[in-house]
Every structure is written in C-alpha cells, then in structure tokens.
Design an enzyme around this catalytic site. Structure first.
Site, PDB file in Angstrom:
ATOM      1  N   HIS A  58     -28.739  12.016  59.317  1.00  0.00           N
ATOM      2  CA  HIS A  58     -28.703  10.669  59.917  1.00  0.00           C
ATOM      3  C   HIS A  58     -30.020  10.391  60.651  1.00  0.00           C
ATOM      4  CE1 HIS A  58     -27.151   7.297  62.249  1.00  0.00           C
ATOM      5  NE2 HIS A  58     -25.910   7.487  61.854  1.00  0.00           N
ATOM      6  N   ARG A  60     -28.145  11.194  70.850  1.00  0.00           N
ATOM      7  CA  ARG A  60     -28.522   9.910  70.228  1.00  0.00           C
ATOM      8  C   ARG A  60     -30.003   9.935  69.823  1.00  0.00           C
ATOM      9  NH1 ARG A  60     -25.537   6.498  67.912  1.00  0.00           N
ATOM     10  NH2 ARG A  60     -24.126   6.450  69.706  1.00  0.00           N
ATOM     11  N   GLU A  68     -30.894   7.265  55.995  1.00  0.00           N
ATOM     12  CA  GLU A  68     -30.138   8.511  55.936  1.00  0.00           C
ATOM     13  C   GLU A  68     -29.946   8.979  54.493  1.00  0.00           C
ATOM     14  OE1 GLU A  68     -26.499   7.808  58.172  1.00  0.00           O
ATOM     15  OE2 GLU A  68     -27.497   6.141  59.188  1.00  0.00           O
ATOM     16  N   ARG A  82     -22.422  18.171  64.512  1.00  0.00           N
ATOM     17  CA  ARG A  82     -23.454  17.747  65.467  1.00  0.00           C
ATOM     18  C   ARG A  82     -23.092  18.070  66.912  1.00  0.00           C
ATOM     19  NH1 ARG A  82     -23.320  11.103  65.882  1.00  0.00           N
ATOM     20  NH2 ARG A  82     -21.072  10.861  66.111  1.00  0.00           N
ATOM     21  N   ASP A 136     -25.919  -2.229  58.579  1.00  0.00           N
ATOM     22  CA  ASP A 136     -25.197  -0.972  58.364  1.00  0.00           C
ATOM     23  C   ASP A 136     -24.852  -0.968  56.874  1.00  0.00           C
ATOM     24  OD1 ASP A 136     -23.807   1.357  58.514  1.00  0.00           O
ATOM     25  OD2 ASP A 136     -22.491   0.739  60.172  1.00  0.00           O
TER      26      ASP A 136
HETATM   27  O1  TA6 Z   1     -24.825   5.691  59.687  1.00  0.00           O
HETATM   28  C1  TA6 Z   1     -24.450   4.482  60.243  1.00  0.00           C
HETATM   29  C2  TA6 Z   1     -23.278   4.713  61.178  1.00  0.00           C
HETATM   30  O2  TA6 Z   1     -22.221   5.332  60.503  1.00  0.00           O
HETATM   31  C3  TA6 Z   1     -22.906   3.362  61.776  1.00  0.00           C
HETATM   32  O3  TA6 Z   1     -21.709   2.845  61.267  1.00  0.00           O
HETATM   33  C4  TA6 Z   1     -22.986   3.554  63.263  1.00  0.00           C
HETATM   34  O4  TA6 Z   1     -21.827   3.522  63.937  1.00  0.00           O
HETATM   35  C5  TA6 Z   1     -23.828   4.812  63.391  1.00  0.00           C
HETATM   36  O5  TA6 Z   1     -23.650   5.578  62.247  1.00  0.00           O
HETATM   37  C6  TA6 Z   1     -23.788   5.643  64.639  1.00  0.00           C
HETATM   38  O6  TA6 Z   1     -22.638   6.414  64.759  1.00  0.00           O
HETATM   39  P1  TA6 Z   1     -22.400   7.284  66.063  1.00  0.00           P
HETATM   40  O7  TA6 Z   1     -21.075   7.970  65.859  1.00  0.00           O
HETATM   41  O8  TA6 Z   1     -23.541   8.266  66.165  1.00  0.00           O
HETATM   42  O9  TA6 Z   1     -22.399   6.320  67.221  1.00  0.00           O
END
Ligand code: TA6
Length: 266
Positions: A141, A48, A240, A71, A186
């Site tokens: 991301h 994260r 992103e 990832r 988002d």
């Molecule tokens: O990029 C935004 C997103 O797709 C959101 O919808 C949110 O859920 C985030 O990424 C994080 O995703 P993750 O799978 O890392 O918890």
C-alpha cells in the site's frame, strides 16, 4: 521499536519491524515515500504512510482489522546482506495463536527489500506450509510523495476501474485536460502494471508484479482521518500493487510473490 536502515550509494531505506513497513526512502537527499507527521510509531496501531503491507486480506472484512493483521505484527529479521551495488533485508512473519484466532491457517510470509542506487524492490512472498489450501488477498500500500496539485498519471487515461467511493465501474477520462486521477480517488484498476509519477525534478517509475490490480488512493481534503496531518493529503498518492479482484489460492507447499519496483528517473 528501533528501525532498520539499509544504505546503497546515495540511497537510504528505513524499515520498521512493526509491520515490516518501509517508512522512508531517501535518494540523493530527497524523500520518495510519504509518512504522516501524525503517524503512531509506538506499535499501537497501523502506521500511516510508508508502505503498509495488507495481508491476509485487503480492505475491510467482517472477521478482523482493516487490511489484515500483517501491518500490526512485529516481524522477525531473517537476514541482511550488503554488496557494492545492493543492500538487502528479509523479514518474516509466521502463524501463531493470535493470527489463527483471526485467520485459521498456517502460513509463512517473507518481506524482502532490495535497495540499489536508484531503485527499491519490495516483495511479499507467502507460502503455505500446512496440509490444507488457503486463499488470501494482499497489497503493498505504497504512499508515494508527490505534489497532488501537479498530479497526472497519464497511464490511467481511458482505463476501466472500480470506483470504491461510488461503488461503480467507471472509465478514467481521456484527453489532454482530464484530471488524472480526480481527487478524492479510491480506484481499483485491473491489471495496471506500470505508472510514472513526478517527484520534484525527477520521475518515479512504478512497476507491479504478481498483482491483479493497482489501487490508486488519495482521500482528498475532507478525509477526517486523524493520523493524516493537516494538509498531508496534498503530499502523496498511493499507488498500490494489489491482488484483490480474485483471491490467491495456495495449495500445500505453494508460494506466491506480490511485488513492486520503484525506480527514479527511469
Ligand atoms: O487502498 C485504499 C484503501 O483501501 C482505501 O479504501 C482507504 O480506506 C485506505 O486504503 C486506507 O485504509 P486504512 O485502513 O489504512 O485507513
């Protein structure tokens, strides 16, 4: 898993081979990326924070994990080089039985980090070495450190976006007092290539290339995400570089590069 360190002038980049993921970018002693204090760095689940790579899909799909498998795989170091004004790292991921069980295509992915004194360039190149075309979506991301109470991305004013939270097509507000972006957010913003973000006394310029959208994400205070530490959502915004509105299709021998350049005080 030992992280890889790149240095150039006053700048230092830390990259984990797990996910080929940037974890930290220090410039003049200041952290520019955000990494959760609760991030699992043991290779059990996605990390994260930093810059997760989403490939071969962005978001949720029926056939596999959120944001794809890139990832959560260990990438191989392909090369590392250093000159007086640049440090470079290339990591590689190739198809194997595990990736083919989720996504049945031969592929070669290369992640290149190029670090300069005040700049970080990140490029994900995907090639098709097989005999059949394939399609994919992807994103860098990036979790960018900032103080969300001061957050204002002026470039968003008046732009159309897809609001994933409301599943609706919307317009960002315009006008001096508009909260840009409103949090939680988002948002998939078609074509957005350029943004400027305050980081303390500095400005971070974000430039995306090879994308079809920028995604702007912050989960807000009621997120319930266990690996975001308490209050951590006030410390970052994800901006992103994504190719998600339409898939990229590669014929045999073709390649595509999706990238993002971060520049301090541009
Ligand atoms: O990029 C935004 C997103 O797709 C959101 O919808 C949110 O859920 C985030 O990424 C994080 O995703 P993750 O799978 O890392 O918890």
């Amino acid at each position: 898993m030992s992280p890889l360190i790149l240095r150039c002038a006053d700048s230092q980049l830390t990259v984990s081979p797990f996910g080929a993921q940037a974890l930290s970018w220090l410039v003049a002693g200041e952290e520019r990326l955000w990494l959760s204090l609760n991030a699992d760095l043991d290779g059990h689940r996605p990390i994260r924070g930093g810059v997760p790579l989403c490939f071969p899909w962005f978001g949720n799909v029926a056939q596999g994990p959120s944001h794809g498998f890139a990832r959560t795989r260990v990438w191989q170091v392909e090369g590392q080089s250093q000159t007086a004004d640049r440090a470079k790292l290339v990591l590689q991921l190739k198809h194997d039985a595990e990736t083919e069980s989720l996504w049945p295509h031969p592929f070669r992915a290369e992640m290149t980090y190029t670090l300069e004194a005040n700049r970080l360039h990140m490029a994900l190149t995907v090639a098709n070495p097989g005999t059949q075309p394939f399609s994919y979506t992807a994103a860098l991301h990036s979790y960018l450190r900032t103080d969300t109470s001061q957050l204002r991305l002026a470039e968003l004013a008046g732009l159309p976006y897809h609001d994933k939270l409301a599943n609706a097509d919307c317009l960002f507000e315009d006008g001096a007092n508009a909260a840009l972006p409103p949090i939680p957010v988002d948002a998939i913003v078609p074509g957005l290539s350029h943004c400027r973000l305050a980081q303390g006394n500095d400005i971070l310029q974000i430039d995306n290339q090879g994308h079809d959208a920028a995604v702007i994400w912050n989960p807000g205070p009621d997120h319930g995400i266990g690996d975001v530490h308490f209050g951590g959502e006030q410390e970052f915004i994800c901006i992103e570089s994504a190719h998600t509105l339409t898939p990229i299709t590669l014929a045999t021998g073709q390649r595509h590069t999706l990238s993002q350049t971060l520049t301090i005080n541009a």
